[in-house]
Design an enzyme around this catalytic site. Structure first.
Site, PDB file in Angstrom:
ATOM      1  N   LYS A  10       5.957   8.371  12.345  1.00  9.79           N
ATOM      2  CA  LYS A  10       4.880   9.364  12.294  1.00  9.79           C
ATOM      3  C   LYS A  10       3.575   8.892  12.951  1.00  9.79           C
ATOM      4  CE  LYS A  10       5.534  12.442   8.483  1.00  9.79           C
ATOM      5  NZ  LYS A  10       5.177  12.774   7.096  1.00  9.79           N
ATOM      6  N   ASP A  27       1.623  18.581   7.195  1.00 12.71           N
ATOM      7  CA  ASP A  27       1.713  18.161   5.791  1.00 12.71           C
ATOM      8  C   ASP A  27       0.513  18.630   4.967  1.00 12.71           C
ATOM      9  OD1 ASP A  27       4.192  16.896   5.876  1.00 12.71           O
ATOM     10  OD2 ASP A  27       3.329  14.997   6.536  1.00 12.71           O
TER      11      ASP A  27
HETATM   12  P1  NAP Z   1       3.699   5.334   1.403  1.00  7.75           P
HETATM   13  O1  NAP Z   1       2.980   5.594   2.680  1.00  7.75           O
HETATM   14  O2  NAP Z   1       4.616   4.175   1.284  1.00  7.75           O
HETATM   15  O3  NAP Z   1       2.564   5.223   0.240  1.00  7.75           O
HETATM   16  C1  NAP Z   1       2.909   5.063  -1.089  1.00  7.75           C
HETATM   17  C2  NAP Z   1       1.652   4.884  -1.961  1.00  7.75           C
HETATM   18  O4  NAP Z   1       2.126   4.729  -3.299  1.00  7.75           O
HETATM   19  C3  NAP Z   1       0.832   3.651  -1.643  1.00  7.75           C
HETATM   20  O5  NAP Z   1      -0.512   3.859  -1.990  1.00  7.75           O
HETATM   21  C4  NAP Z   1       1.479   2.593  -2.560  1.00  7.75           C
HETATM   22  O6  NAP Z   1       0.610   1.563  -2.953  1.00  7.75           O
HETATM   23  C5  NAP Z   1       1.797   3.415  -3.778  1.00  7.75           C
HETATM   24  N1  NAP Z   1       2.939   2.828  -4.484  1.00  7.75           N
HETATM   25  C6  NAP Z   1       4.193   2.669  -4.010  1.00  7.75           C
HETATM   26  N2  NAP Z   1       4.971   2.086  -4.942  1.00  7.75           N
HETATM   27  C7  NAP Z   1       4.173   1.859  -6.011  1.00  7.75           C
HETATM   28  C8  NAP Z   1       4.386   1.264  -7.297  1.00  7.75           C
HETATM   29  N3  NAP Z   1       5.581   0.818  -7.666  1.00  7.75           N
HETATM   30  N4  NAP Z   1       3.343   1.196  -8.145  1.00  7.75           N
HETATM   31  C9  NAP Z   1       2.126   1.654  -7.795  1.00  7.75           C
HETATM   32  N5  NAP Z   1       1.850   2.229  -6.588  1.00  7.75           N
HETATM   33  C10 NAP Z   1       2.878   2.319  -5.715  1.00  7.75           C
HETATM   34  O7  NAP Z   1       4.567   6.589   0.978  1.00  7.75           O
HETATM   35  P2  NAP Z   1       4.256   8.131   1.334  1.00  7.75           P
HETATM   36  O8  NAP Z   1       4.867   8.462   2.647  1.00  7.75           O
HETATM   37  O9  NAP Z   1       2.816   8.373   1.130  1.00  7.75           O
HETATM   38  O10 NAP Z   1       5.151   8.888   0.233  1.00  7.75           O
HETATM   39  C11 NAP Z   1       4.804   8.864  -1.141  1.00  7.75           C
HETATM   40  C12 NAP Z   1       5.721   9.833  -1.888  1.00  7.75           C
HETATM   41  O11 NAP Z   1       5.455  11.168  -1.475  1.00  7.75           O
HETATM   42  C13 NAP Z   1       7.206   9.611  -1.658  1.00  7.75           C
HETATM   43  O12 NAP Z   1       7.860   9.720  -2.892  1.00  7.75           O
HETATM   44  C14 NAP Z   1       7.616  10.729  -0.760  1.00  7.75           C
HETATM   45  O13 NAP Z   1       8.951  11.132  -0.960  1.00  7.75           O
HETATM   46  C15 NAP Z   1       6.677  11.835  -1.183  1.00  7.75           C
HETATM   47  N6  NAP Z   1       6.388  12.802  -0.085  1.00  7.75           N
HETATM   48  C16 NAP Z   1       6.596  14.123  -0.331  1.00  7.75           C
HETATM   49  C17 NAP Z   1       6.315  15.051   0.662  1.00  7.75           C
HETATM   50  C18 NAP Z   1       6.555  16.508   0.417  1.00  7.75           C
HETATM   51  O14 NAP Z   1       6.570  17.283   1.383  1.00  7.75           O
HETATM   52  N7  NAP Z   1       6.701  16.958  -0.803  1.00  7.75           N
HETATM   53  C19 NAP Z   1       5.810  14.629   1.903  1.00  7.75           C
HETATM   54  C20 NAP Z   1       5.599  13.258   2.113  1.00  7.75           C
HETATM   55  C21 NAP Z   1       5.896  12.358   1.107  1.00  7.75           C
HETATM   56  P3  NAP Z   1       0.705   0.088  -2.302  1.00  7.75           P
HETATM   57  O15 NAP Z   1       0.021   0.197  -0.982  1.00  7.75           O
HETATM   58  O16 NAP Z   1      -0.005  -0.754  -3.299  1.00  7.75           O
HETATM   59  O17 NAP Z   1       2.177  -0.224  -2.181  1.00  7.75           O
END
Ligand code: NAP
Length: 287
Positions: free
Chosen positions: A72, A109
């Protein structure tokens, strides 16, 4: 539905891995409902093959494509331009291949995130939101909230890391704090009327996890939005519902971002009910 022909226009999603993508089910349902001669497939593209794959899609005359993890952000320099949402969020999830050969990047998004809220009857304008997480999904939520006239605070496990990650989005968050900071948590929680989980906490198979909420300070009318959609009721939403709060999961955001992409490619507003039905069916089948 029409059969494929020499005139069928091609669309796809690129990512790595891509086999579990729900976009083909959703987008082909929209294509069928609109009676269009398009086809949408999933293409596995390794990180190192991204420039070659993008050049290939351009020369094959694809009408457009979705972009998912891990491409992305990496795709931005390979495009001929990107809209404001994509530039602000720093990520592209939709590319339109123009007739003159230019590839234009968009990020749908933030629009998907806001569509979810408006579909649930929630007006974000003037609200104060707590967004859990500072990754890609949080960036889209923060930019969407800002565009809608809301203010947001970001709650994370590591505030220094999140401040660095969001340093290229000045003004996106009113405050970035650690959810282990009790004073900040109490102050921000008491002020908020919208709570958004943008972390993977609670996503299948880790359904017992949730971002920490200090329920003592949550206003009774606060709305809870989890952008995770598997399971449909995460622990975050179950705990909110048990306290009488209205809740929403991430399926509406997923449909909303896909619908906005579909409209960019085809000029047709898709049947979002058909897209949602296909999404739920794919989730039931385990994609
Ligand atoms: P990402 O870029 O990896 O970011 C994840 C965030 O969550 C970071 O701030 C990370 O903190 C935190 N995090 C991850 N694991 C954690 C844990 N065990 N404890 C505490 N904080 C944690 O992921 P993303 O792309 O933003 O996606 C996040 C979620 O949104 C996913 O579940 C994804 O499936 C969902 N999503 C949904 C949609 C939709 O259309 N509905 C679209 C996009 C994403 P750190 O930096 O400290 O690791």
């Amino acid at each position: 539905m029409r059969g494929f022909s020499g005139r069928t226009r091609n669309l796809c999603v690129i990512g790595w891995p891509i086999a579990h993508s729900l976009s083909p089910a959703m987008q082909n349902a929209a294509i069928r409902a609109a009676g269009l001669d398009y086809a949408y497939t999933a293409m596995p593209v390794r990180p190192e093959a991204l420039p070659e794959a993008v050049a290939g899609l351009r020369s094959l005359g694809f009408r457009g494509f979705n972009v998912t993890i891990p491409h992305k952000t990496a795709i931005l320099p390979l495009l001929d331009g990107a809209d404001e949402d994509a530039r602000r969020i720093g990520a592209v999830n939709t590319v339109v291949c123009e007739a003159d050969g230019r590839l234009l990047g968009y990020n749908t998004d933030a629009a998907g995130f806001l569509n979810g809220l408006s579909g649930a009857g929630v007006d974000a304008a003037g609200r104060y939101a707590v967004v859990f997480g500072a990754g890609g999904a949080a960036r889209a939520a923060l930019w969407g909230l800002r565009k809608a006239g809301a203010q947001a605070a970001v709650a994370v496990r590591d505030a220094a890391k999140a401040r660095a990650a969001l340093s290229d989005m000045p003004g996106a968050a009113d405050e970035i704090f650690s959810w282990n900071d009790e004073a900040a948590t109490a102050r921000v929680t008491a002020r908020a009327s919208l709570f958004v989980n943008a972390t993977p906490l609670g996503m299948t198979p880790h359904t017992d996890e949730a971002p920490p909420v200090d329920w003592r300070f949550v206003a009774p009318e606060a709305f809870f939005y989890d952008i995770v959609y598997t399971p449909s009721r995460t622990r975050f939403l179950r705990e909110a519902e048990a306290r009488g709060h209205r809740v929403l999961n991430g399926a509406a955001m997923l449909v909303g971002q896909g619908a906005a992409a579909f409209e960019r490619w085809t000029g047709v507003r898709p049947d979002t009910a058909a897209m949602e039905e296909a999404l739920l069916e794919a989730l039931r089948r385990g994609a």
